[in-house]
Design a protein around this motif. Sequence first.
Motif, PDB file in Angstrom:
ATOM      1  N   GLY A  31       0.804  -1.125  -0.013  1.00 43.43           N
ATOM      2  CA  GLY A  31       0.011  -0.070   0.020  1.00 43.43           C
ATOM      3  C   GLY A  31       0.721   1.282   0.056  1.00 43.43           C
ATOM      4  O   GLY A  31       0.547   2.355   0.365  1.00 43.43           O
ATOM      5  N   GLY A  32       1.880   1.061  -0.411  1.00 46.21           N
ATOM      6  CA  GLY A  32       2.944   2.159  -0.422  1.00 46.21           C
ATOM      7  C   GLY A  32       3.568   2.782   0.815  1.00 46.21           C
ATOM      8  O   GLY A  32       3.357   2.013   1.986  1.00 46.21           O
ATOM      9  N   PRO A  33       4.007   4.067   0.799  1.00 46.38           N
ATOM     10  CA  PRO A  33       4.274   4.542   2.295  1.00 46.38           C
ATOM     11  C   PRO A  33       3.510   4.437   3.362  1.00 46.38           C
ATOM     12  O   PRO A  33       3.800   4.333   4.500  1.00 46.38           O
ATOM     13  N   ILE A  34       2.093   4.778   3.020  1.00 43.69           N
ATOM     14  CA  ILE A  34       1.265   5.076   3.870  1.00 43.69           C
ATOM     15  C   ILE A  34       1.076   3.665   4.647  1.00 43.69           C
ATOM     16  O   ILE A  34       1.056   3.295   5.873  1.00 43.69           O
ATOM     17  N   GLY A  35       0.888   2.728   3.962  1.00 46.83           N
ATOM     18  CA  GLY A  35       0.713   1.343   4.098  1.00 46.83           C
ATOM     19  C   GLY A  35       1.864   0.544   4.975  1.00 46.83           C
ATOM     20  O   GLY A  35       1.672   0.126   6.151  1.00 46.83           O
ATOM     21  N   TRP A  36       3.167   1.185   4.474  1.00 46.41           N
ATOM     22  CA  TRP A  36       4.341   0.481   5.493  1.00 46.41           C
ATOM     23  C   TRP A  36       4.218   1.283   6.930  1.00 46.41           C
ATOM     24  O   TRP A  36       4.616   0.417   7.818  1.00 46.41           O
ATOM     25  N   VAL A  37       3.768   2.607   6.790  1.00 41.79           N
ATOM     26  CA  VAL A  37       3.736   3.107   8.198  1.00 41.79           C
ATOM     27  C   VAL A  37       2.734   2.300   9.020  1.00 41.79           C
ATOM     28  O   VAL A  37       2.936   2.125  10.059  1.00 41.79           O
ATOM     29  N   LYS A  38       1.579   2.266   8.615  1.00 43.62           N
ATOM     30  CA  LYS A  38       0.643   1.567   9.161  1.00 43.62           C
ATOM     31  C   LYS A  38       1.135  -0.022   9.670  1.00 43.62           C
ATOM     32  O   LYS A  38       0.731  -0.274  10.998  1.00 43.62           O
TER      33      LYS A  38
END
Length: 385
Positions: free
Chosen positions: A61-68
Amino acid sequence: MNITLAAGGTGGHMVPAHALAAELKARGHGVMLVTDERGARIPALFEGVPTHILPAGRLGGGPIGWVKALFAVMAGRREAKALYREFTPDAVVGFGGYPAFPALLAANALGIQTILHEQNAVLGRVNRLLAGRAAAIATAYPEVERLKPRHTAKVALVGNPVRESVARLGTMPFPEFDDTAPLKILVTGGSQGATVLGQVVPDALGMLPPKLRHRLQVIQQCRPDDIEAVRNRYAALNIPAELLTYIEDMPDRLAEAHLVIARAGASTIAELTAAGRPAILIPLPIATDDHQTVNAREMARAGGARMIPQDEFSPEVLSAQIAAIAGDAQALSNAAERALSVGRPHATHDLADLVERIAGGAAPLLVGKAEPFAMQAPSGMGVPA
């Protein structure tokens, strides 16, 4: 000893963990399961085993997914550390997949020994990340892709644990089959089903020569959204078929089956080879690192299975392969023997031995070694039965 098992997501991770849990409990050890919500929902597994659901992220899910995902993993790690202070494990066994990640990280942080079990012929992402910290890596195949050479010294080839009721089938005669007996076919897409099997298998069976088609008895697993359409197709073809969304009594179904049409998940292949059941395998093309294609290779090379890539999977191709395997009773029996020849029915016992040695503070007694290898192009239909 107290052993924590970390597994989740799909049946491919949960079934071997369940088999190990039963063996460890039979040996008198305490067992606890750490999983995610999906793993906890799979029926008929881990009855009577204390179960704890932890948050676990999944990269994507891209950078936002990685942070989550990072926040979920760290939250799961905190919860696992607190859990281990109440139920102090002598070892934590991880079965791959993101749901196992927080539990294993917590064990590493607290100095608890960890054992990784890899069900597939390709070392999974989580197991690759944690291989350097593990006391042992238990593998299901003699050759494992994405395994770093520096980690081969800690590898034990044990196989993929299956339920005792499945392993027992390999000691029993193959179901009687001749020119007049019913041809019993089991179709399964793994714990979550597979839409493509429902789209292709009924029409393929309808194309069989009359001497086979009129003797068919089919049991097929379908996704809930697909089951009515598949039922209507079988009815139109006048082929008797029992359709289920989940097969809870898989050992009983395997016991009766002459031929299995399935995905090439690790647990599926482990059960087929332990039971000695010939198969036509359709690897899931979107599986990470194409691991299902690699999983199927050993069984196909032995002659116990035929492998059809999904982009070649059509009613015409499948029908021809079914006729080639099942058109002759001796060919079907030979394929069953070849499937059994690559089975590892003692995997549960061997893995439990390894866990006991690590948990007890002994050096692992390696049952065998897996070697890294370069991925080869798939060989189409595999070795004919």
